[in-house]
Design an enzyme around this catalytic site. Structure first.
Site, mmCIF file in Angstrom:
data_model
loop_
_atom_site.group_PDB
_atom_site.id
_atom_site.type_symbol
_atom_site.label_atom_id
_atom_site.label_comp_id
_atom_site.label_asym_id
_atom_site.label_seq_id
_atom_site.Cartn_x
_atom_site.Cartn_y
_atom_site.Cartn_z
ATOM 1 N N GLU A 110 0.752 -0.924 0.128
ATOM 2 C CA GLU A 110 0.194 0.259 0.072
ATOM 3 C C GLU A 110 0.940 1.068 -0.096
ATOM 4 O O GLU A 110 2.363 1.159 0.388
ATOM 5 C CB GLU A 110 -1.603 -0.118 0.679
ATOM 6 C CG GLU A 110 -2.236 -0.844 1.307
ATOM 7 C CD GLU A 110 -2.686 -1.212 2.549
ATOM 8 O OE1 GLU A 110 -2.976 0.144 2.617
ATOM 9 O OE2 GLU A 110 -3.020 -1.877 3.026
ATOM 10 N N HIS A 143 -8.149 9.714 4.307
ATOM 11 C CA HIS A 143 -7.795 8.131 2.781
ATOM 12 C C HIS A 143 -8.273 9.520 2.057
ATOM 13 O O HIS A 143 -8.836 9.547 1.178
ATOM 14 C CB HIS A 143 -9.348 7.139 2.996
ATOM 15 C CG HIS A 143 -8.428 5.792 2.563
ATOM 16 N ND1 HIS A 143 -9.000 6.315 1.064
ATOM 17 C CD2 HIS A 143 -7.732 4.895 2.935
ATOM 18 C CE1 HIS A 143 -7.845 4.749 0.636
ATOM 19 N NE2 HIS A 143 -7.494 3.907 1.943
ATOM 20 N N ARG A 153 -0.219 8.043 10.158
ATOM 21 C CA ARG A 153 -0.175 6.643 9.453
ATOM 22 C C ARG A 153 -0.099 6.070 8.536
ATOM 23 O O ARG A 153 -0.176 6.540 7.287
ATOM 24 C CB ARG A 153 -1.161 6.050 10.584
ATOM 25 C CG ARG A 153 -0.917 5.200 10.084
ATOM 26 C CD ARG A 153 -2.546 4.332 11.075
ATOM 27 N NE ARG A 153 -3.306 4.394 10.293
ATOM 28 C CZ ARG A 153 -3.734 3.718 9.169
ATOM 29 N NH1 ARG A 153 -3.820 2.389 8.792
ATOM 30 N NH2 ARG A 153 -5.287 4.000 8.723
ATOM 31 N N ARG A 177 -0.009 8.393 1.774
ATOM 32 C CA ARG A 177 -1.165 8.546 1.701
ATOM 33 C C ARG A 177 -1.899 10.913 2.122
ATOM 34 O O ARG A 177 -2.897 10.488 1.137
ATOM 35 C CB ARG A 177 -2.517 8.223 2.268
ATOM 36 C CG ARG A 177 -2.923 7.983 3.874
ATOM 37 C CD ARG A 177 -3.624 6.855 4.177
ATOM 38 N NE ARG A 177 -3.675 5.257 3.548
ATOM 39 C CZ ARG A 177 -4.451 4.325 4.745
ATOM 40 N NH1 ARG A 177 -5.181 4.846 5.930
ATOM 41 N NH2 ARG A 177 -4.176 3.428 4.129
ATOM 42 N N HIS A 219 -10.531 9.709 7.387
ATOM 43 C CA HIS A 219 -10.083 8.267 8.197
ATOM 44 C C HIS A 219 -9.217 7.685 9.031
ATOM 45 O O HIS A 219 -10.186 6.487 10.353
ATOM 46 C CB HIS A 219 -9.010 7.565 6.639
ATOM 47 C CG HIS A 219 -9.226 6.347 6.832
ATOM 48 N ND1 HIS A 219 -10.116 5.059 6.174
ATOM 49 C CD2 HIS A 219 -7.880 5.032 6.481
ATOM 50 C CE1 HIS A 219 -9.520 4.145 6.426
ATOM 51 N NE2 HIS A 219 -8.374 4.180 6.635
HETATM 52 C C1 SIN Z 1 -6.882 0.912 2.813
HETATM 53 O O1 SIN Z 1 -7.347 -0.820 2.803
HETATM 54 O O2 SIN Z 1 -6.540 1.523 2.519
HETATM 55 C C2 SIN Z 1 -6.887 0.611 4.539
HETATM 56 C C3 SIN Z 1 -5.570 0.632 5.383
HETATM 57 C C4 SIN Z 1 -5.321 1.810 6.487
HETATM 58 O O3 SIN Z 1 -6.161 2.294 6.703
HETATM 59 O O4 SIN Z 1 -4.359 0.855 7.018
#
Ligand code: SIN
Length: 563
Positions: A127, A252, A399, A301, A364
């Site tokens: 991610e 997010h 985070r 993010r 988020h």
């Molecule tokens: C996501 O799946 O994008 C969220 C995962 C997260 O917030 O750690």
């Protein structure tokens, strides 16, 4: 502004005593309860049912170094980089070192993580902000639901006692033989399943563990479920504890956009979709992340959310409230890898195998909260905080994706194990002189306004003008709060009945006010706090902000250096 120092509720009519009371039933709370249960009596208090919090909705998974080509140092470095200078490196290293163990622990409890296609090794995905594939997932994008199921079954199987539809109102404090203040229990509002007050009680305990999650519902648009209303942070403020770095609200970047009027919980489109190669495009069909960051669509993010917000403000192709995520290169494989997202797309008539998905940033994750160690310990003896409600130094100003479920299991298990070994001494409750019913509550009719103010003025991009408008609006809403007592003295006074809705609303207003106070104070852009009037990070702001609620109901903000 004057905020209530207690949540209004009638006098207690029942009492219960346990060794440990855990407030909240997500990954952090249940991990704590499960670890302490073999040797202590433990009661999990949840205002709803066990799975009503954020854990159930987590899509991505748990981050941990399981691939031999990855290293602990890589994971530490990625976490520190995402945290933008405000992580505590020692704590990050502790977490990252324990992360693989916590994943194997969940597997021993029965969690089924997805295997590699055609193989038996666990599949690892990537991610935003991760330099390696290190995220385990389950059911494609149903990772949190599997963690919740595993912990629900394990905790109940181990004899953990649960008090459902029970709202934790305020901490009860005592004074030890050495004169030190101590948490000694919690006042509870027991409700029916619709949130209507049934009775008030008192649970006394030698340790109180707050594991009540974050505060996404402070905003009009969020990936968080309705129960995530900042209850633990507001409770800590009312108990006189400072809350730390609450301005760092992580937005997010890709929450499904379902039209300009959509409010409340919105479907998440996991970052793992970009981990599988999906690309962001604006309304004119140009790439959003090209030239913005070396990792492009897989940048941390905060960077992606800010880039999307700036692009939306330019309204390319006349589209100013969303962009598009293109995962069509995955074709039909999308349906199997991301079943929940597929379902959410179908609800709005899209097939992600052939259509681009409309997305926009939404609240988020709370990177700040109650200052605590990774063992949950806080500045108040007998009080512990774990999971999203805590600020342990792991997340800093932003985070790293999928570090949160990992932190919840590591910290929850650690506090449970520590409390199994040793508990603070039992101390009687200090006599309370004020009547909770003298404190005011938010009229739920005004909740929509609070959330709209927060999303409009305290979103991804902020500045002094937007933040002072927010402070003014929240101040006037606080001024108009209603009385819980029917004195009959003033005819036109707003009356507000104590109930889950009015307690949640009051907590939301309290936390929103704390976020605005901190965001106004931090004159820089760092991590997920972005100010267009101070667009860069500033060395003199390598500091933490603590917000406290004074005796007169005003919020104070103080800063201390990051060490
Ligand atoms: C996501 O799946 O994008 C969220 C995962 C997260 O917030 O750690």
């Amino acid at each position: 502004m004057s905020l209530p120092r207690r949540l209004a509720a009638p006098p207690a009519t029942w009492e219960r005593d346990v060794d440990v009371v855990v407030l909240g039933s997500g990954a952090a709370g249940l991990s704590a309860a499960l670890a302490v249960r073999p040797v202590r009596s433990v009661l999990v208090v949840t205002k709803d049912i066990l799975s009503a919090g954020s854990t159930q909705w987590a899509q991505g998974g748990l981050a941990g170094v399981l691939d031999p080509s990855d290293t602990i140092e890589n994971h530490v470095r990625d976490t520190l980089e995402a945290g933008a200078g405000l992580c505590d490196e020692d704590v990050v290293r502790e977490l990252v070192t324990e992360a693989p163990k916590s994943i194997r622990y969940l597997m021993r409890l029965g969690a089924a993580f997805d295997p590699e296609q055609g193989g038996t090794d666990i599949a690892l995905t990537r991610e935003g902000g991760h330099s390696h594939n290190r995220i385990v997932h389950s059911g494609g994008d149903r990772s949190g639901a599997e963690v919740q199921r595993t912990l629900d079954e394990s905790a109940i199987g181990a004899g953990v006692d649960v008090l459902g539809h029970a709202f934790a109102l305020d901490l009860l404090l005592g004074t030890g033989a050495d004169g030190e203040r101590q948490a000694v229990g919690v006042r509870i509002g027991k409700t029916d399943e619709h949130g209507v007050l049934v009775s008030v009680g008192v649970v006394t305990a030698r340790a109180v563990v707050i594991a009540s999650g974050g505060y996404g519902q402070v905003f009009a648009s969020t990936s968080n479920p309705p129960a995530v209303t900042g209850d633990g942070v507001a409770m800590a403020l009312r108990a006189g504890l400072p809350v730390t770095d609450v301005e760092f609200v992580q937005f997010h970047p890709t929450v499904m956009w379902r039209g300009p009027d959509a409010v409340g919980q919105q479907a998440l489109v996991s970052e793992a979709v970009r981990g599988e190669g999906a690309i962001l495009y604006d309304g004119a069909g140009d790439r959003v992340m090209l030239g913005v960051h070396p990792l492009e669509d897989l940048a941390p993010r905060d960077v992606v959310a800010a880039a999307i917000s700036r692009r939306m403000a330019e309204a390319p192709g006349g589209v100013d409230d969303h962009v598009y995520l293109d995962a069509t290169h995955m074709g039909e494989r999308f349906h199997e890898r991301f079943p929940s997202i597929t379902e959410a797309c179908r609800e709005i008539g899209l097939d992600p195998a052939i259509d681009r998905i409309p997305v926009a940033p939404a609240a988020h994750y709370a990177c700040g909260g109650i200052r605590a160690g990774l063992d949950g310990s806080t500045s108040l003896r007998g009080l512990y905080a774990v999971g999203e409600v805590s600020a342990t130094g792991v997340h800093g100003a932003n985070r790293l994706a999928s570090n949160s479920l990992t932190e919840s299991v590591v910290a929850g298990t650690r506090v449970g194990r520590d409390l199994a070994w040793e508990l603070p001494d039992r101390v009687p409750i200090d006599i309370e002189i004020d009547d909770p019913m003298d404190h005011r509550l938010l009229d739920p009719a005004r909740l929509r306004e609070v959330r709209a103010v927060m999303s409009r003025h305290v979103g991804v991009l902020r500045d002094e003008m937007s933040l002072s408008s927010a402070a003014g609006a929240l101040g006037s809403i606080a001024h108009g709060m209603g009385s819980a007592k029917r004195t009959g003295a003033i005819d036109d006074e707003v009356r507000v009945e104590p109930s889950r809705r009015t307690w949640e609303g009051t907590n939301i207003l309290t936390v929103a006010s704390a976020v605005v106070a901190a965001a106004r104070t931090r004159h820089e852009s760092r991590g997920c706090h972005r100010r267009s009037d101070f667009p860069e990070p500033r060395a003199e702001w390598l500091r933490h902000l603590d917000v406290t609620l004074a005796a007169d109901g005003a919020l104070d903000v103080s800063d201390r250096p990051h060490t």
